[in-house]
Design an enzyme around this catalytic site. Structure first.
Site, short mmCIF file in Angstrom:
data_model
loop_
_atom_site.label_atom_id
_atom_site.label_comp_id
_atom_site.label_asym_id
_atom_site.label_seq_id
_atom_site.Cartn_x
_atom_site.Cartn_y
_atom_site.Cartn_z
N SER A 75 -8.02 -0.14 -5.72
CA SER A 75 -8.55 0.11 -4.16
C SER A 75 -10.15 0.35 -4.17
CB SER A 75 -7.63 0.89 -4.11
OG SER A 75 -7.33 1.27 -2.56
N LYS A 108 0.72 -1.45 0.18
CA LYS A 108 -0.33 0.33 -0.11
C LYS A 108 0.81 1.64 0.19
CE LYS A 108 -3.54 1.51 -1.05
NZ LYS A 108 -4.71 1.17 -1.71
#
Length: 582
Positions: free
Chosen positions: A383, A189
């Site tokens: 995402s 991430k």
């Protein structure tokens, strides 16, 4: 006093601009009453794509006219282009397509969809010509399907491979006195890295190398097939940087068909179309051709497939982008409309608010229980963009779509240093332990950090649970390919994050099959904004900036910084900020 008159004159100028915009708006609305446009035989469809290409434009779009007034390039829509190319394929009056599209502003996935539509157009036996003084790499990939590719003598053609760059702000933030406090889950991430590091982490570099090479392999294979070359040859040509080579070498390499000025291309087209040299060519632009009616021979069709567009950040601070409440309402109405037999959910989003993503996911989940929902992924569906897609019956992605990035994070700034710089202080009284949480003007305490990190982990568990349910697998399987990692569309197919490779037209075809429809018509949702409402929304943003700068001068930039930091406080599910593939 001098400063007062300066602001007064600036305000007057702003008011005059406002009046001129109003007059322009009235003229546009009046002119938009024009209905059907007719064209003659032996007409060319002219595609000028030297500007922004978004997923959807609305006919008589006011912002396009305002951009034209300000000298900005007109915005084109993928929805209009795909419809026009398909219509031109069966229109007896259209003999071919000419592209003057050397500098399109969009992602590779959008280019891919236009390119595939042009390949299909060629099955009609009609010609496609491409001409430009400069071709960017994306433009050349699009142009490579043309029967003839011409470049202006001494023009430039970019072919160099792909490059993904990230900007890092760590040092700049330190200088202005802002510390970014990060809470995340997932080793890949990397959206937070620009605020914490000065270069890519190794996991971020690894994932970028994988998806970038996947995208480049696809693009160079497409160019190779179209131009009768090998992929190895295309890669070798890219290493030679043809932009700075001789004109003759471009022809010898097979990348283009010739070096011609525009009048020479027009002359060749006149010969091809049997038009007298003294006569003008008949041509129609994409915006005009959208108003040309070409019968499909089917008459009125009641059954509909709704294409619902979701483009931009999810619940971002901009007036543009995806608003979870509005999009949820649109999906809900489509679910309840009995004449809509299937939904194609077009997602072109890097993500955004995790809560907003959950709200939209719920409506997609409810809709797919009633009728088929097929997701069509654009340049990005990662995402939060993947979160809102995962409940669909099927997911279709382009080979160069960036998707996955299953993970969430929270970024809360500590602007204590910045507030000291501008002479602002804070004081207050609280009744309970966490009453002043979150605070943007002090660092987080340990207990507060523990609470937020636990919340992030819980949110990630929910995210992978949604994905596991939608993809009919386990949380463990999703976690293995999740952790915030970004994948290309081709990669995502291999790991079962998507079902098929294709674009919007492919998704519509799958929706038709799933709903068992013989005939259907397309309705684009959400409905178009009222032109006046659209105009006022755009004007409001400009006016707010004008007034702020007039009152605060140079100090306004500090207020803007504080405002963006304050509004940015939310748990995010998105890919790296401002990621651009060049």
């Amino acid at each position: 006093m001098v400063k007062f008159f300066k602001y007064l004159l600036a305000t007057f100028a702003g008011a005059l601009t406002f009046v001129l915009f109003l007059i322009l708006m009235v003229l546009i609305i009046v002119s938009s009453s024009e209905k059907e446009v007719t064209i003659s035989e032996n007409t060319i469809l002219l595609l000028d794509l030297n500007g922004p290409i978004v997923d959807r434009v609305i006919e008589d779009d006011l912002s396009s006219a305002l951009n034209s007034l300000q000298g900005k390039p007109a915005t084109e829509g993928l929805n209009r282009l795909l419809k026009n190319i398909e219509k031109a394929k069966r229109d007896e009056n259209i003999v071919g397509i000419v592209m003057e599209s050397g500098m399109p502003m969009t992602g590779y996935a959008t280019i891919e969809e236009i390119r595939n539509a042009l390949i299909d157009f060629k099955t009609s036996g009609k010609f496609i010509y491409s001409y430009a003084p400069v071709y960017t790499q994306k433009a050349y990939y699009l142009a490579s399907v043309a029967d003839k590719i011409y470049l202006t003598p001494s023009g430039m053609l970019e072919l160099k491979g792909m490059y993904a760059e990230r900007t890092f702000f760590k040092k700049a933030l330190e200088k202005v006195g802002v510390e970014i406090q990060v809470f995340k889950h997932g080793k890949f991430k990397s959206a937070v890295e620009p605020f914490l590091l000065e270069k890519m982490s190794e996991p971020a570099r690894l994932q970028t190398e994988v998806y970038l090479n996947s995208m480049w392999d696809h693009v160079k294979a497409g160019i190779a097939e179209a131009r009768g070359l090998s992929s190895e040859k295309v890669s070798a040509l890219a290493d030679e940087m043809p932009m700075f080579r001789t004109d003759e070498s471009l022809i010898e390499s097979g990348l283009i068909d010739g070096l011609k000025y525009k009048d020479e291309v027009i002359g060749e087209l006149k010969e091809l179309m049997d038009v007298d040299a003294s006569d003008d060519l008949e041509a129609v632009t994409s915006s005009k051709y959208a108003k040309v009616y070409v019968s499909n021979g089917k008459g009125f069709i009641k059954e509909k497939i709704a294409v619902i567009y979701a483009e931009g950040d999810i619940d971002g601070t901009s007036s543009d982008g995806i608003k979870s409440d509005k999009l949820s309402k649109t999906i809900r109405k489509a679910r309840r409309d009995s004449s809509i037999k299937a939904i194609v959910f077009r997602v072109n989003s890097p993500g955004g608010s995790a809560l907003g993503s959950e709200i939209i996911w719920r409506e997609v989940e409810l809709a797919q229980q009633v009728k088929p929902v097929i997701v069509s992924m654009g340049n990005y569906a990662a995402s939060g963009g993947y979160y809102i897609s995962c409940a669909a019956h099927k997911i279709v992605a382009n080979p160069t779509t960036l998707t996955g990035s299953i993970g969430i994070f929270g970024m809360i700034p500590n602007a204590e240093g910045l507030t000291r710089k501008i002479g602002v202080s804070f004081d207050g009284v609280k009744t309970n332990k966490f009453a002043d949480m979150p605070s943007l003007t002090r660092p987080f305490r340990k207990e507060e950090k523990d609470l937020l990190q636990a919340y992030i982990v819980k949110g990630y568990d929910t995210f992978i649970g949604r994905c596991a349910d939608g993809r009919e697998t386990t949380k463990e399987a999703i976690d293995e390919i999740g952790q915030g990692r970004v994948w290309s569309g081709v990669n995502a197919l291999d790991i079962d994050l998507v079902d098929e490779i294709g674009g919007l037209n492919k998704a519509i075809e799958l929706a038709k099959e799933a709903a068992e429809l013989e005939e259907y018509r397309i309705v684009d949702l959400p409905k178009a904004e009222d032109p006046i409402e659209q105009f006022m929304k755009e004007l409001t943003g400009e006016a707010r900036m004008f007034v702020g700068k007039s009152l605060m001068g140079e100090e306004y930039k500090y207020i803007e910084t504080l405002e963006s930091l304050k509004n940015g406080y939310q748990i995010q599910a998105r890919i790296p900020y401002n990621l651009e593939i060049k």
